[in-house]
Enzyme design. Structure first.
Site, PDB file in Angstrom:
ATOM      1  N   LYS A  66       0.910  -1.333  -0.001  1.00 35.64           N
ATOM      2  CA  LYS A  66       0.047  -0.065  -0.031  1.00 35.64           C
ATOM      3  C   LYS A  66       0.875   1.121  -0.110  1.00 35.64           C
ATOM      4  CE  LYS A  66      -1.748   2.429   3.350  1.00 35.64           C
ATOM      5  NZ  LYS A  66      -1.500   3.826   2.596  1.00 35.64           N
ATOM      6  N   CYS A  77      14.304  10.525   4.729  1.00 36.31           N
ATOM      7  CA  CYS A  77      14.545  10.121   6.164  1.00 36.31           C
ATOM      8  C   CYS A  77      15.694  10.484   6.575  1.00 36.31           C
ATOM      9  CB  CYS A  77      13.955   8.669   6.292  1.00 36.31           C
ATOM     10  SG  CYS A  77      14.936   7.740   5.297  1.00 36.31           S
TER      11      CYS A  77
END
Ligand code: NAD
Length: 469
Positions: free
Chosen positions: A168, A275
Site C-alpha cells: 500500500k 528520512c
C-alpha cells in the site's frame, strides 16, 4: 483528470466504487483520483497473496528469473512511470527517472543474491543444517517521499526470499506505485504482488489483518509505533524504517569550499524530504560564519520550480500539511531569535513551494533543530568542543544516520564511530546501496533493509537436525 489507475489484486486490474483525489503539488490542484480499497477487496488481496505463496515459495530459480524480467519491464515503462511520479510527488523529472531506475537496480541485485544455508555439523554423528524459510504474506506500507524506491526495498528482497506481498503506497502518492503493480503483474504469477490504495485507515486494516506474517513499514515514528502495537497481538514480524534527524558534524580542519555543495545536497535532496537527509549541522564556532555563508551561497543559487520544468533542481513540498509544518518550524525559529540567511518563507503563488532556507542563530531546544523538518530548511549550529558536538548530535530519540566532515578522514572516522545511529558516513551522506544494510537506532526504527541482512529479515531460521545415531 487523468483516467483512474486500477489496483492489482490476484493478477487482475481492480477498480472500486470509492476513490480519493491526488493533488499535483506544483499547482495544488487535484489531477487524478485513486481507488479507495474496501475491506472486502483487502481480504481478496490477502487471500490472493496467501494462495500464490504456496507455489511461489517453491521455485527459487523461477523467482530469480522473474525478478530480472520484472527489472526489464520496469525500465521499459520508465517514460510512463517517471512523469506520473513527478506529477504526484513533485520531484524533478530527472530525479523521478533515477528513482524508477533504482527499482530495476534493486530487483536485479536481489535476484542475484543467495539465501545461504549454514551447515553446523556434518559427520558420522549428525548433519545439522540451518536454513532460511520465507515467512508467508508480507504487508508493505510506504510513505510519499520515495514511493517507488522504498517499495522496491521491500518487494525485491521479500519476493526473492519466497514471500508474497500486499503493498500500500501513501495516499499522497499512490499512482506510480499502482502502475508499478500493473507492470510487474505482467511478469509475475497472479497474487505474488498485490497493490492496493487507500487512505490511512487502510494501513491500519493491513497491520491488524490475520493473514500477513510480516509488516514491512516505512514512515513516521508516530505511525511506526501504531504499527508495532498492531503487530503485537498475533506476533507478526516487523521491520520499521522511521524518521531521522541526522546531524552532520564539521571538524575544524574541514575544507568548507570543497564540501559546501555536497553538504548542501546532503540536506536538500528531494527538497529535504529524505528520512536520512542532513537535518542539523554542527560547525566549529570559529568557522561558523564561513560555513553559513558557503551553504547560503549554494541555497541562493538553486532553482526551485515545477518538477516538469527541466531547469528545476528542487520541486515543491509534497503536500499542504507538510508545507504548513515547515513554515511553522521556521516561523517559530525566527520568532525566537533565529535568522534566515537565505529563504525563510513560502514562495508566493500556487503549489506547495518553500524557499531553500539556511538558518543561523538557532539552538538545540528549538523545534526546527529538535524535530525532523522534512523540508528545504537547514539549521546551522556552532559548537565549542568536539565532545559537546557529539553529545548534542546524539542527544535525541532519533538515530537514523549521521556524518562527519573533515580533511583528516581518520580523525573524522573516529568521531563517526561515536555517533549513535544506523549509518555514520565520513565526508559524504546519503550514500546508499542495495548491498549495504540501512536502518535506524533508537526511535528511527527496528531492523534493517537491504543487503543480505535485509533479505534475511524476510525469512525465518529453521534448523534441520538429522541424527545418525
Ligand atoms: P506516515 O507515517 O504518515 O505514513 C506512512 C504510511 O503509513 C502511509 O502509507 C500511510 O497511509 C500509512 N499509515 C498511516 N496511518 C497508519 C496506521 N495507523 N497503520 C498503518 N499504516 C498507516 O509517514 P509519511 O508522512 O508518509 O512519510 C514521512 C515519514 O517517513 C518521515 O518521518 C520520514 O522520515 C519517514 N521515512 C523513513 C524512511 C526510512 O527508511 N527510515 C524513509 C522514508 C521516509
Amino acid at each position: 483528470m487523468t483516467d483512474e489507475i486500477p489496483m492489482t489484486i490476484g493478477g487482475s486490474a481492480v477498480t472500486t466504487a470509492g476513490s480519493f483525489e491526488v493533488i499535483d503539488p506544483a499547482t495544488g490542484v487535484p489531477f487524478a483520483t485513486a481507488p479507495e480499497c474496501t475491506e472486502a477487496q483487502l481480504d481478496q488481496a490477502m487471500g490472493a497473496a496467501r494462495e500464490a505463496f504456496r507455489t511461489w515459495k517453491q521455485d527459487e530459480a523461477a523467482r530469480r528469473e522473474l525478478l530480472l524480467a520484472g527489472a526489464d519491464a520496469v525500465l521499459a515503462a520508465t517514460d510512463t512511470i517517471a512523469p506520473l511520479l513527478t506529477r504526484e510527488q513533485g520531484k524533478p523529472l530527472a530525479d523521478a527517472r533515477m528513482e524508477v531506475r533504482s527499482v530495476a537496480l534493486w530487483l536485479r541485485h536481489f535476484a542475484g543474491l543467495d539465501v545461504e544455508d549454514e551447515v553446523l555439523q556434518d559427520d558420522d554423528k549428525a548433519h545439522i543444517r540451518v536454513v532460511r524459510r520465507p515467512l508467508g504474506v508480507v504487508a508493505a506500507i510506504t510513505p510519499w517521499n520515495f514511493p517507488l524506491s522504498l517499495a522496491a526495498w521491500k518487494i525485491a528482497p521479500a519476493l526473492r526470499a519466497g514471500n508474497t506481498m500486499v503493498l500500500k503506497p501513501s495516499p499522497y502518492t499512490p499512482l506510480a506505485t499502482l502502475v508499478l503493480g500493473q507492470v510487474l503483474a505482467d511478469v509475475l504469477p497472479a497474487g505474488v504482488l498485490n497493490v492496493v490504495s487507500g487512505s490511512d485507515p487502510l494501513g491500519a486494516l493491513m497491520t491488524g489483518h490475520p493473514v500477513p506474517r510480516k509488516i514491512s513499514f516505512t514512515g513516521s515514528v508516530a505511525t511506526g509505533k501504531h504499527v508495532a502495537a498492531a503487530a503485537a497481538p498475533d506476533l507478526k514480524r516487523i521491520t520499521l524504517e522511521l524518521g531521522g534527524n541526522d546531524p552532520a558534524i564539521l571538524l575544524d580542519d574541514v575544507d568548507v569550499e570543497a564540501v559546501a555543495e555536497r553538504l548542501f545536497w546532503s540536506a536538500f535532496r528531494n527538497n529535504g524530504q529524505v528520512c536520512s537527509a542532513v537535518k542539523r549541522i554542527y560547525a566549529p564556532e570559529h568557522r561558523y560564519d564561513e560555513v553559513v555563508e558557503a551553504l547560503a551561497a549554494v541555497a541562493g543559487s538553486v532553482r526551485v520550480g515545477a518538477g516538469s520544468d527541466p531547469k528545476s533542481r528542487l520541486g515543491p513540498l509534497n503536500n499542504a500539511p507538510q508545507l504548513k509544518r515547515v513554515a511553522r518550524l521556521v516561523d517559530d525559529a525566527l520568532s525566537r531569535g533565529g535568522q534566515a540567511v537565505v529563504g525563510g518563507a513560502v514562495v508566493d503563488g500556487p503549489g506547495f513551494f518553500y524557499q531553500p532556507t539556511i538558518l543561523r542563530g538557532v539552538a538545540d531546544g528549538m523545534a526546527v533543530v529538535d524535530e525532523e523538518q522534512f523540508g528545504p530548511v537547514l539549521p546551522v549550529l556552532p559548537y565549542r568542543s568536539l565532545d559537546e558536538a557529539v553529545e548534542r548530535a546524539n542527544g535525541t530519540h532519533f538515530g537514523l544516520s549521521g556524518s562527519v566532515w573533515g580533511t583528516d578522514a581518520d580523525r573524522a572516522a573516529a568521531v563517526a564511530d561515536q555517533l549513535d545511529c544506523g549509518t555514520a558516513w565520513v565526508n559524504t551522506h546519503l550514500a546508499l546501496r542495495p548491498d549495504q544494510p540501512f536502518g535506524g537506532a533508537k526511535w528511527s526504527g527496528i531492523g534493517v533493509e537491504n543487503g543480505h541482512w535485509g533479505l534475511h529479515s524476510f525469512t525465518e531460521v529453521k534448523v534441520l537436525h538429522r541424527s545418525h545415531a
